[in-house]
Write an enzyme that holds these catalytic residues in place. Sequence first.
Site, PDB file in Angstrom:
ATOM      1  N   LYS A 114       6.082  22.869 -14.606  1.00 16.94           N
ATOM      2  CA  LYS A 114       5.248  21.717 -14.243  1.00 16.94           C
ATOM      3  C   LYS A 114       4.985  21.704 -12.740  1.00 16.94           C
ATOM      4  CE  LYS A 114       4.052  16.990 -14.932  1.00 16.94           C
ATOM      5  NZ  LYS A 114       4.219  15.744 -15.625  1.00 16.94           N
ATOM      6  N   ASN A 125      -1.802  18.647 -20.965  1.00 23.81           N
ATOM      7  CA  ASN A 125      -2.154  17.685 -22.019  1.00 23.81           C
ATOM      8  C   ASN A 125      -2.237  18.338 -23.392  1.00 23.81           C
ATOM      9  OD1 ASN A 125      -2.425  15.593 -20.109  1.00 23.81           O
ATOM     10  ND2 ASN A 125      -4.475  16.311 -19.587  1.00 23.81           N
ATOM     11  N   ARG A 184      -4.350  21.622 -14.366  1.00 24.26           N
ATOM     12  CA  ARG A 184      -3.323  20.656 -14.755  1.00 24.26           C
ATOM     13  C   ARG A 184      -3.572  20.095 -16.159  1.00 24.26           C
ATOM     14  NH1 ARG A 184      -0.273  15.811 -11.301  1.00 24.26           N
ATOM     15  NH2 ARG A 184       0.889  15.056 -13.081  1.00 24.26           N
ATOM     16  N   HIS A 211      -1.792  16.409 -26.530  1.00 27.08           N
ATOM     17  CA  HIS A 211      -1.823  14.987 -26.189  1.00 27.08           C
ATOM     18  C   HIS A 211      -3.112  14.288 -26.617  1.00 27.08           C
ATOM     19  CE1 HIS A 211       1.714  16.134 -24.001  1.00 27.08           C
ATOM     20  NE2 HIS A 211       1.913  14.925 -23.527  1.00 27.08           N
ATOM     21  N   GLU A 257      -5.500  16.929 -11.240  1.00 30.84           N
ATOM     22  CA  GLU A 257      -6.030  17.316 -12.556  1.00 30.84           C
ATOM     23  C   GLU A 257      -7.548  17.540 -12.545  1.00 30.84           C
ATOM     24  OE1 GLU A 257      -3.946  15.550 -15.947  1.00 30.84           O
ATOM     25  OE2 GLU A 257      -5.870  15.531 -16.989  1.00 30.84           O
ATOM     26  N   HIS A 305       6.701   9.116 -28.329  1.00 28.49           N
ATOM     27  CA  HIS A 305       5.708   9.934 -27.623  1.00 28.49           C
ATOM     28  C   HIS A 305       5.866  11.423 -27.958  1.00 28.49           C
ATOM     29  CE1 HIS A 305       2.881  11.089 -24.524  1.00 28.49           C
ATOM     30  NE2 HIS A 305       3.781  11.899 -23.993  1.00 28.49           N
ATOM     31  N   HIS A 325      -2.083  11.175 -28.479  1.00 27.94           N
ATOM     32  CA  HIS A 325      -2.368   9.804 -28.027  1.00 27.94           C
ATOM     33  C   HIS A 325      -3.097   9.015 -29.112  1.00 27.94           C
ATOM     34  CE1 HIS A 325      -2.004  10.696 -23.430  1.00 27.94           C
ATOM     35  NE2 HIS A 325      -0.841  10.436 -23.987  1.00 27.94           N
ATOM     36  N   GLU A 350       8.216  18.167 -25.561  1.00 27.35           N
ATOM     37  CA  GLU A 350       7.535  18.479 -24.296  1.00 27.35           C
ATOM     38  C   GLU A 350       8.049  19.804 -23.726  1.00 27.35           C
ATOM     39  OE1 GLU A 350       4.981  16.868 -23.065  1.00 27.35           O
ATOM     40  OE2 GLU A 350       5.117  14.743 -23.588  1.00 27.35           O
ATOM     41  N   LYS A 389       2.114  11.139 -11.643  1.00 27.79           N
ATOM     42  CA  LYS A 389       1.238  10.244 -12.414  1.00 27.79           C
ATOM     43  C   LYS A 389       2.015   8.958 -12.671  1.00 27.79           C
ATOM     44  CE  LYS A 389      -1.879  13.237 -15.027  1.00 27.79           C
ATOM     45  NZ  LYS A 389      -2.279  13.658 -16.387  1.00 27.79           N
ATOM     46  N   ARG A 416       0.824  -1.232   0.000  1.00 31.17           N
ATOM     47  CA  ARG A 416       0.000   0.000   0.000  1.00 31.17           C
ATOM     48  C   ARG A 416       0.847   1.267   0.000  1.00 31.17           C
ATOM     49  NH1 ARG A 416      -3.117  -2.813   3.971  1.00 31.17           N
ATOM     50  NH2 ARG A 416      -4.840  -3.863   2.948  1.00 31.17           N
TER      51      ARG A 416
HETATM   52  P1  NAD Z   1      11.419   5.232 -22.517  1.00 31.17           P
HETATM   53  O1  NAD Z   1      11.388   5.142 -21.066  1.00 31.17           O
HETATM   54  O2  NAD Z   1      10.884   4.100 -23.295  1.00 31.17           O
HETATM   55  O3  NAD Z   1      12.901   5.546 -22.993  1.00 31.17           O
HETATM   56  C1  NAD Z   1      13.190   5.619 -24.357  1.00 31.17           C
HETATM   57  C2  NAD Z   1      14.356   4.717 -24.756  1.00 31.17           C
HETATM   58  O4  NAD Z   1      15.572   5.309 -24.317  1.00 31.17           O
HETATM   59  C3  NAD Z   1      14.314   3.328 -24.132  1.00 31.17           C
HETATM   60  O5  NAD Z   1      14.750   2.412 -25.095  1.00 31.17           O
HETATM   61  C4  NAD Z   1      15.341   3.406 -23.005  1.00 31.17           C
HETATM   62  O6  NAD Z   1      15.920   2.162 -22.739  1.00 31.17           O
HETATM   63  C5  NAD Z   1      16.348   4.362 -23.581  1.00 31.17           C
HETATM   64  N1  NAD Z   1      17.092   5.150 -22.596  1.00 31.17           N
HETATM   65  C6  NAD Z   1      16.615   5.766 -21.502  1.00 31.17           C
HETATM   66  N2  NAD Z   1      17.573   6.519 -20.939  1.00 31.17           N
HETATM   67  C7  NAD Z   1      18.685   6.363 -21.686  1.00 31.17           C
HETATM   68  C8  NAD Z   1      19.990   6.910 -21.617  1.00 31.17           C
HETATM   69  N3  NAD Z   1      20.338   7.815 -20.716  1.00 31.17           N
HETATM   70  N4  NAD Z   1      20.893   6.507 -22.546  1.00 31.17           N
HETATM   71  C9  NAD Z   1      20.541   5.635 -23.529  1.00 31.17           C
HETATM   72  N5  NAD Z   1      19.319   5.105 -23.656  1.00 31.17           N
HETATM   73  C10 NAD Z   1      18.395   5.481 -22.745  1.00 31.17           C
HETATM   74  O7  NAD Z   1      10.612   6.518 -23.064  1.00 31.17           O
HETATM   75  P2  NAD Z   1      10.391   7.986 -22.517  1.00 31.17           P
HETATM   76  O8  NAD Z   1      10.216   8.810 -23.731  1.00 31.17           O
HETATM   77  O9  NAD Z   1      11.376   8.381 -21.495  1.00 31.17           O
HETATM   78  O10 NAD Z   1       8.985   7.868 -21.767  1.00 31.17           O
HETATM   79  C11 NAD Z   1       7.808   7.573 -22.456  1.00 31.17           C
HETATM   80  C12 NAD Z   1       6.793   7.105 -21.462  1.00 31.17           C
HETATM   81  O11 NAD Z   1       6.558   8.135 -20.508  1.00 31.17           O
HETATM   82  C13 NAD Z   1       5.448   6.783 -22.073  1.00 31.17           C
HETATM   83  O12 NAD Z   1       5.011   5.557 -21.581  1.00 31.17           O
HETATM   84  C14 NAD Z   1       4.537   7.891 -21.577  1.00 31.17           C
HETATM   85  O13 NAD Z   1       3.205   7.466 -21.397  1.00 31.17           O
HETATM   86  C15 NAD Z   1       5.169   8.223 -20.255  1.00 31.17           C
HETATM   87  N6  NAD Z   1       4.873   9.573 -19.780  1.00 31.17           N
HETATM   88  C16 NAD Z   1       4.433   9.694 -18.510  1.00 31.17           C
HETATM   89  C17 NAD Z   1       4.165  10.937 -18.001  1.00 31.17           C
HETATM   90  C18 NAD Z   1       3.751  11.072 -16.565  1.00 31.17           C
HETATM   91  O14 NAD Z   1       3.375  12.191 -16.149  1.00 31.17           O
HETATM   92  N7  NAD Z   1       3.821  10.032 -15.791  1.00 31.17           N
HETATM   93  C19 NAD Z   1       4.341  12.077 -18.794  1.00 31.17           C
HETATM   94  C20 NAD Z   1       4.811  11.916 -20.104  1.00 31.17           C
HETATM   95  C21 NAD Z   1       5.073  10.639 -20.590  1.00 31.17           C
END
Ligand code: NAD
Length: 375
Positions: free
Chosen positions: A231, A249, A245, A252, A241, A270, A256, A189, A147, A125
Amino acid sequence: MMKSEEIIPVNLGDRSYEICVGSGILETIGVSLLKRFGVRKIFIVTDHEVATHWLGLVVASIKKVGLKYEVASIPSGEGSKSFYQLEGLLNQFFEARIARDGLIVALGGGVVGDLAGFAAAVALRGVDFVQVPTTLLAQVDSSVGGKTAINTAQGKNLVGSFYQPRLVLIDTDVLDTLPQRQILSGYAEIVKYGLIKNRQFFEWLEVNGKKILSGDTEARRTAIVESCKTKAAIVGDDEKETGERAILNFGHTFGHAFEAEAKFNGDLLHGEAVALGMMAALKLSKITGICNGQEVDRVNFHLQSVGLPVNLSFLDKFSGWNVDALVKHIGHDKKVLDGKIRFILLKEIGNSFITSEVDPNNVSAVISQSLEGRL
Ligand code: NAD
């Protein structure tokens, strides 16, 4: 040696925390964790790719201060935000006898952060967790705000919770190993923050964007700090949100839908989807008479000049996409309220608002134009 860090507070009452941005942070992460949290058992969650570059440094630093640790590594990529990986991670936590005073460290991009954060929220939890984002996208967006989520067959981020980290540690050095396409995806972003709330920041990006992309440490740090401040302020005012907030988006709702149609298979990252979505939202703002065309052209020019896609004609395989299918994806978005889709539109650069009063014909028209490369 660690150089000076910039600290940004996220003010959320008893769930407040700090975001530390600087260079050399991973090298001294052991000391930082010990100082802030005392003696805790550390559970590092990372992905296979990040592990090859940065896990050694983190482990060495944790060992140096004598903290006990375990490592769980998941496959890289969106596919890991799944029930399957969540279950595997929770099993590893319990086999390693995680306790409420354990500390989960999410070392990776948004995928690791979202999965590890959700696992931290539901294990016992709630176990404390620290975000150590390693992609530009995670550093400026996903690691801040609490999130957490996994995907299901029905859609992205449908299972999750609001669960704030106790600390966010952003080491700008980790970007040195990040592929350029991922840097560009994160940059989208960053532009978003300028567009939704901070015209001056957008103007700064027009001048400094290429420096950020080509690896200028100071420019990157400024952009990360400014993005996190924006942010943090928005999340501090509206954590769950219920209001403002939602402007985060921007781009997005369309984005999406594009990601869903591309089936998350790597053809569309993304941030690329967000860039396309922001242009679609701007075009929608223009055809509804809210935003003037020069503002739209200005953003279009900037995104194109740094190499981000601005319409769906950029990849041949998207040209066969069907407008109705994309509109249907939009209808499944979490931002649908009382059957009405909420869009974030711009009055001008730096001035966004939320509306449910959008003519569906205009939404279809914007998507058609994007597919035909007329955006
Ligand atoms: P990711 O985590 O898939 O990373 C992208 C790629 O880069 C992966 O292959 C990873 O292994 C590689 N990588 C990461 N760091 C590295 C580094 N320093 N050197 C070399 N390779 C590296 O993708 P992302 O773009 O970081 O995140 C996308 C995700 O984030 C999506 O699932 C999206 O829904 C989520 N997201 C969440 C929020 C939130 O508020 N929680 C906001 C925006 C996006």
